[in-house]
Design a protein around this motif. Sequence first.
Motif, PDB file in Angstrom:
ATOM      1  N   SER A   1      12.214 -32.842  -4.491  1.00  0.00           N
ATOM      2  CA  SER A   1      11.847 -31.981  -3.363  1.00  0.00           C
ATOM      3  C   SER A   1      11.677 -32.793  -2.092  1.00  0.00           C
ATOM      4  CB  SER A   1      10.554 -31.221  -3.664  1.00  0.00           C
ATOM      5  OG  SER A   1      10.745 -30.349  -4.738  1.00  0.00           O
ATOM      6  N   ALA A   2      11.013 -33.930  -2.212  1.00  0.00           N
ATOM      7  CA  ALA A   2      10.817 -34.799  -1.049  1.00  0.00           C
ATOM      8  C   ALA A   2      12.151 -35.302  -0.526  1.00  0.00           C
ATOM      9  CB  ALA A   2       9.909 -35.967  -1.412  1.00  0.00           C
ATOM     10  N   LEU A   3      13.056 -35.646  -1.422  1.00  0.00           N
ATOM     11  CA  LEU A   3      14.385 -36.116  -1.021  1.00  0.00           C
ATOM     12  C   LEU A   3      15.152 -35.022  -0.283  1.00  0.00           C
ATOM     13  CD1 LEU A   3      16.638 -38.253  -1.102  1.00  0.00           C
ATOM     14  CD2 LEU A   3      17.326 -37.279  -3.298  1.00  0.00           C
TER      15      LEU A   3
ATOM     16  N   PRO B   1       8.726 -28.910  12.644  1.00  0.00           N
ATOM     17  CA  PRO B   1       9.167 -28.953  11.248  1.00  0.00           C
ATOM     18  C   PRO B   1       8.736 -27.730  10.448  1.00  0.00           C
ATOM     19  CG  PRO B   1       7.579 -30.707  11.707  1.00  0.00           C
ATOM     20  CD  PRO B   1       7.843 -29.999  12.989  1.00  0.00           C
ATOM     21  N   ARG B   2       7.635 -27.118  10.820  1.00  0.00           N
ATOM     22  CA  ARG B   2       7.162 -25.933  10.095  1.00  0.00           C
ATOM     23  C   ARG B   2       8.174 -24.791  10.236  1.00  0.00           C
ATOM     24  NH1 ARG B   2       4.070 -25.187   5.914  1.00  0.00           N
ATOM     25  NH2 ARG B   2       5.109 -23.304   5.363  1.00  0.00           N
ATOM     26  N   LYS B   3       8.711 -24.617  11.446  1.00  0.00           N
ATOM     27  CA  LYS B   3       9.687 -23.542  11.656  1.00  0.00           C
ATOM     28  C   LYS B   3      10.962 -23.803  10.862  1.00  0.00           C
ATOM     29  CE  LYS B   3       8.113 -21.760  15.993  1.00  0.00           C
ATOM     30  NZ  LYS B   3       8.472 -21.074  17.170  1.00  0.00           N
ATOM     31  N   ALA B   4      11.402 -25.057  10.854  1.00  0.00           N
ATOM     32  CA  ALA B   4      12.599 -25.413  10.085  1.00  0.00           C
ATOM     33  C   ALA B   4      12.366 -25.161   8.600  1.00  0.00           C
ATOM     34  CB  ALA B   4      12.972 -26.865  10.338  1.00  0.00           C
ATOM     35  N   PHE B   5      11.198 -25.569   8.120  1.00  0.00           N
ATOM     36  CA  PHE B   5      10.848 -25.358   6.714  1.00  0.00           C
ATOM     37  C   PHE B   5      10.814 -23.873   6.389  1.00  0.00           C
ATOM     38  CE2 PHE B   5       8.026 -24.762   3.149  1.00  0.00           C
ATOM     39  CZ  PHE B   5       8.371 -25.792   2.278  1.00  0.00           C
ATOM     40  N   ASP B   6      10.130 -23.097   7.217  1.00  0.00           N
ATOM     41  CA  ASP B   6      10.010 -21.656   6.977  1.00  0.00           C
ATOM     42  C   ASP B   6      11.372 -20.967   6.980  1.00  0.00           C
ATOM     43  OD1 ASP B   6       7.283 -21.931   6.747  1.00  0.00           O
ATOM     44  OD2 ASP B   6       6.840 -21.180   8.766  1.00  0.00           O
ATOM     45  N   LYS B   7      12.240 -21.429   7.848  1.00  0.00           N
ATOM     46  CA  LYS B   7      13.577 -20.831   7.910  1.00  0.00           C
ATOM     47  C   LYS B   7      14.353 -21.108   6.617  1.00  0.00           C
ATOM     48  CE  LYS B   7      17.609 -20.583  10.893  1.00  0.00           C
ATOM     49  NZ  LYS B   7      18.245 -21.086  12.120  1.00  0.00           N
ATOM     50  N   MET B   8      14.194 -22.317   6.094  1.00  0.00           N
ATOM     51  CA  MET B   8      14.914 -22.684   4.880  1.00  0.00           C
ATOM     52  C   MET B   8      14.299 -22.033   3.639  1.00  0.00           C
ATOM     53  SD  MET B   8      15.958 -26.440   3.492  1.00  0.00           S
ATOM     54  CE  MET B   8      16.971 -26.847   4.874  1.00  0.00           C
ATOM     55  N   ASP B   9      13.000 -21.809   3.640  1.00  0.00           N
ATOM     56  CA  ASP B   9      12.297 -21.218   2.501  1.00  0.00           C
ATOM     57  C   ASP B   9      12.539 -19.705   2.480  1.00  0.00           C
ATOM     58  OD1 ASP B   9      10.593 -20.691   0.398  1.00  0.00           O
ATOM     59  OD2 ASP B   9       8.767 -20.935   1.583  1.00  0.00           O
ATOM     60  N   ALA B  10      13.717 -19.314   2.035  1.00  0.00           N
ATOM     61  CA  ALA B  10      14.154 -17.912   2.099  1.00  0.00           C
ATOM     62  C   ALA B  10      13.251 -16.968   1.317  1.00  0.00           C
ATOM     63  CB  ALA B  10      15.596 -17.791   1.602  1.00  0.00           C
ATOM     64  N   ASP B  11      12.761 -17.388   0.164  1.00  0.00           N
ATOM     65  CA  ASP B  11      11.925 -16.492  -0.633  1.00  0.00           C
ATOM     66  C   ASP B  11      10.440 -16.594  -0.272  1.00  0.00           C
ATOM     67  OD1 ASP B  11      11.177 -18.894  -1.781  1.00  0.00           O
ATOM     68  OD2 ASP B  11      12.057 -18.447  -3.741  1.00  0.00           O
ATOM     69  N   LYS B  12      10.121 -17.409   0.724  1.00  0.00           N
ATOM     70  CA  LYS B  12       8.763 -17.540   1.277  1.00  0.00           C
ATOM     71  C   LYS B  12       7.702 -17.869   0.226  1.00  0.00           C
ATOM     72  CE  LYS B  12      10.494 -16.437   5.211  1.00  0.00           C
ATOM     73  NZ  LYS B  12      11.190 -17.532   5.831  1.00  0.00           N
ATOM     74  N   ASN B  13       8.067 -18.732  -0.739  1.00  0.00           N
ATOM     75  CA  ASN B  13       7.103 -19.117  -1.768  1.00  0.00           C
ATOM     76  C   ASN B  13       6.434 -20.462  -1.465  1.00  0.00           C
ATOM     77  OD1 ASN B  13       9.096 -20.957  -2.345  1.00  0.00           O
ATOM     78  ND2 ASN B  13       9.273 -20.426  -4.508  1.00  0.00           N
ATOM     79  N   GLY B  14       6.715 -21.024  -0.313  1.00  0.00           N
ATOM     80  CA  GLY B  14       6.064 -22.271   0.079  1.00  0.00           C
ATOM     81  C   GLY B  14       6.764 -23.528  -0.387  1.00  0.00           C
ATOM     82  N   THR B  15       7.921 -23.377  -1.037  1.00  0.00           N
ATOM     83  CA  THR B  15       8.718 -24.530  -1.462  1.00  0.00           C
ATOM     84  C   THR B  15      10.187 -24.241  -1.173  1.00  0.00           C
ATOM     85  OG1 THR B  15       9.035 -23.691  -3.714  1.00  0.00           O
ATOM     86  CG2 THR B  15       7.131 -25.129  -3.336  1.00  0.00           C
ATOM     87  N   ILE B  16      10.952 -25.302  -1.105  1.00  0.00           N
ATOM     88  CA  ILE B  16      12.397 -25.153  -0.884  1.00  0.00           C
ATOM     89  C   ILE B  16      13.104 -25.522  -2.185  1.00  0.00           C
ATOM     90  CG2 ILE B  16      14.404 -25.978   0.397  1.00  0.00           C
ATOM     91  CD1 ILE B  16      12.443 -26.648   2.698  1.00  0.00           C
ATOM     92  N   GLU B  17      13.722 -24.544  -2.796  1.00  0.00           N
ATOM     93  CA  GLU B  17      14.512 -24.796  -3.995  1.00  0.00           C
ATOM     94  C   GLU B  17      15.879 -25.317  -3.561  1.00  0.00           C
ATOM     95  OE1 GLU B  17      12.938 -21.673  -3.636  1.00  0.00           O
ATOM     96  OE2 GLU B  17      11.264 -22.390  -4.831  1.00  0.00           O
ATOM     97  N   TYR B  18      16.556 -25.965  -4.489  1.00  0.00           N
ATOM     98  CA  TYR B  18      17.861 -26.524  -4.171  1.00  0.00           C
ATOM     99  C   TYR B  18      18.818 -25.437  -3.687  1.00  0.00           C
ATOM    100  CZ  TYR B  18      22.233 -28.982  -4.290  1.00  0.00           C
ATOM    101  OH  TYR B  18      23.433 -29.518  -3.916  1.00  0.00           O
ATOM    102  N   SER B  19      18.777 -24.264  -4.267  1.00  0.00           N
ATOM    103  CA  SER B  19      19.694 -23.183  -3.868  1.00  0.00           C
ATOM    104  C   SER B  19      19.473 -22.796  -2.399  1.00  0.00           C
ATOM    105  CB  SER B  19      19.526 -21.958  -4.770  1.00  0.00           C
ATOM    106  OG  SER B  19      18.206 -21.454  -4.676  1.00  0.00           O
ATOM    107  N   GLU B  20      18.206 -22.809  -1.953  1.00  0.00           N
ATOM    108  CA  GLU B  20      17.914 -22.500  -0.545  1.00  0.00           C
ATOM    109  C   GLU B  20      18.445 -23.605   0.365  1.00  0.00           C
ATOM    110  OE1 GLU B  20      13.776 -19.999  -0.851  1.00  0.00           O
ATOM    111  OE2 GLU B  20      13.696 -22.152  -1.267  1.00  0.00           O
TER     112      GLU B  20
END
Length: 136
Positions: free
Chosen positions: A9-11, A67-86
Motif C-alpha cells: 500500500s505504501a509503495l 495529498p488528501r484530495k488526491a487520495f480521496d479521488k483515488m479511493d473510489a469506494d471511500k473506505n479509507g484505503t486505496i486498493e490496487y484496482s483503484e
Amino acid sequence: MKVSMLKMSALVVGVFFYSQTQAQPPRPDKEEVFAKLDASKDGKLDKEEFKSGAEKRKEDLKEKRDPRKAFDKMDADKNGTIEYSEFEKMSEAREERRSKKMNPDLLFEKMDTDSDGFVSLEEFKAHKRPDHKKRK
C-alpha cells in the motif's frame, strides 16, 4: 502477510504521488491569463488586479497539491484505503488522457494547417508560437 500488504500500500501511494509530481500540466495561454487578471478589462493590470491574481494562483496551486484530495479521488469506494484496482483504474485514466494529448496523428493534422500532407517550416513555427491557436 499484513506487513507485506502495508508495504504494498505504501509503495502504491508513493508511486502515485511521484507520478503526480512528474506530470507537467500544459502552460495556459498568456493572453487568456492576462484577460482573467484584468478585472477592469482596460488592457492593463493595476497592483490590485496583479495581487489578486497572484493570491488566486497561490490558492489554486495549494489545492492541487493537497495529498488528501488526491487520495480521496483515488479511493473510489471511500473506505479509507486505496486498493490496487483503484490505483490501476486511475493510472489507466491518466494514461488515456496523456495519449490523447500526445497522439502524433492528431498533432500532425493540427500542424498541417493547409492539409497538404506536409508540415512546412512556416506551419511548424506557427504551431510553436503561443498565438498559433488564433490561426485556425
